[in-house]
Scaffold this active site. Structure first.
Site, PDB file in Angstrom:
ATOM      1  N   ASP A  57       0.761  -1.179  -0.036  1.00 60.51           N
ATOM      2  CA  ASP A  57       0.181  -0.077   0.047  1.00 60.51           C
ATOM      3  C   ASP A  57       0.823   1.228  -0.020  1.00 60.51           C
ATOM      4  O   ASP A  57       1.792   1.278   0.591  1.00 60.51           O
ATOM      5  CB  ASP A  57      -0.732   0.086   1.217  1.00 60.51           C
ATOM      6  CG  ASP A  57      -1.958   1.223   1.241  1.00 60.51           C
ATOM      7  OD1 ASP A  57      -2.573   1.360   0.346  1.00 60.51           O
ATOM      8  OD2 ASP A  57      -1.765   1.835   2.114  1.00 60.51           O
ATOM      9  N   GLU A  77      -1.495  -1.382  -5.156  1.00 54.89           N
ATOM     10  CA  GLU A  77      -2.630  -0.636  -5.728  1.00 54.89           C
ATOM     11  C   GLU A  77      -2.415   0.313  -6.947  1.00 54.89           C
ATOM     12  O   GLU A  77      -1.187   0.802  -7.081  1.00 54.89           O
ATOM     13  CB  GLU A  77      -2.944   0.195  -4.708  1.00 54.89           C
ATOM     14  CG  GLU A  77      -4.402   0.190  -4.337  1.00 54.89           C
ATOM     15  CD  GLU A  77      -4.969   1.221  -3.095  1.00 54.89           C
ATOM     16  OE1 GLU A  77      -5.971   1.299  -2.669  1.00 54.89           O
ATOM     17  OE2 GLU A  77      -3.846   1.588  -2.396  1.00 54.89           O
ATOM     18  N   ASP A 116      -2.604   1.749   7.503  1.00 51.28           N
ATOM     19  CA  ASP A 116      -1.855   1.267   6.089  1.00 51.28           C
ATOM     20  C   ASP A 116      -1.672  -0.190   6.139  1.00 51.28           C
ATOM     21  O   ASP A 116      -1.553  -0.895   4.873  1.00 51.28           O
ATOM     22  CB  ASP A 116      -0.574   2.157   6.185  1.00 51.28           C
ATOM     23  CG  ASP A 116      -0.922   3.576   5.963  1.00 51.28           C
ATOM     24  OD1 ASP A 116      -1.780   4.101   5.648  1.00 51.28           O
ATOM     25  OD2 ASP A 116       0.007   4.153   6.768  1.00 51.28           O
TER      26      ASP A 116
END
Ligand SMILES: [Zn+2]
Length: 222
Positions: free
Chosen positions: A11, A95, A176
């Site tokens: 992430d 992502e 996170d």
């Protein structure tokens, strides 16, 4: 590169360069932070010089050199990190970049400053070169809203909320790390639904030493 069955979700963070699904938080290394500090200093010096003066021209050159050093240091950091991640993991989920829509948010700026796009490019070509699977999941997945333990969508969280407790199962999440686990899970679900990584931008593994594509599906409540 030796085969491994390890997989990881990544992430991109506001407070860290990247956060991994195993809880690791990665910050800029000291050599990059030092170069950035030096750049700021030279920029400040430049702003104090009189326009048209010889000293201003000198200061301008200093800024240009400091800029180049920051770019080099950043590239070096991205190389080191992408090589480490590719060598340690068979499957990597990330992502996708927030290109549209988020363009004016703080996240977009931090992503831009961190040079996330060039880091992604390195991950991509290294995955291809070494027969690893890289899966990009779309930003439409609400990775910071979903509980990675029970799968409940807990609702939007303001950016300054770094920790939250799931209202359904009571798990305390680091924002996170939870998002990174969700990235990994989303990638795994995409693989198991179709038998192959089919998401846009996904690179299939070229060799199959481990006997399977991608990611084990993680337990998730329905
Ligand atoms: Zn939960």
């Amino acid at each position: 590169m030796p085969a491994t069955d390890r997989t990881i979700g990544i992430d991109l963070g506001l407070t860290h360069f990247a956060v991994l699904s195993d809880g690791t938080k990665i910050d800029s290394p000291r050599f990059l932070r030092r170069a950035e500090k030096k750049l700021k200093k030279t920029q400040k010096e430049l702003s104090r010089k009189q326009k048209g003066s010889k000293n201003r021209e000198k200061a301008r050159l200093k800024v240009a050199r400091a800029h180049a050093k920051v770019a080099d240091a950043r590239r070096e950091f991205h190389h080191q990190l992408s090589t480490k991640l590719i060598s340690e993991n068979q499957g990597i989920a990330v992502e996708d970049l927030p290109v549209r829509g988020l363009a004016r948010t703080r996240l977009a700026k931090s992503v831009h400053d961190a040079g996330w796009a060039s880091f992604m490019n390195m991950l991509e070509y290294k995955a291809q070169r070494y027969g690893r699977t890289l899966i990009k999941i779309g930003r439409y997945e609400p990775t910071s809203q979903v509980c990675s333990t029970c799968g409940v969508k807990d609702g939007p969280k303001p950016l300054d909320v770094r920790e939250w407790t799931c209202s359904a199962c009571g798990t305390l999440h680091d924002r996170d790390t939870n998002a990174a686990i969700n990235v990994k899970t989303a990638a795994g679900l995409a693989v198991s639904a179709c038998g192959a990584p089919v998401r846009p931008g996904a690179i299939p593994a070229q060799r199959e030493e481990t006997g399977s594509h991608g990611f084990p599906t993680e337990p998730r409540a329905t």
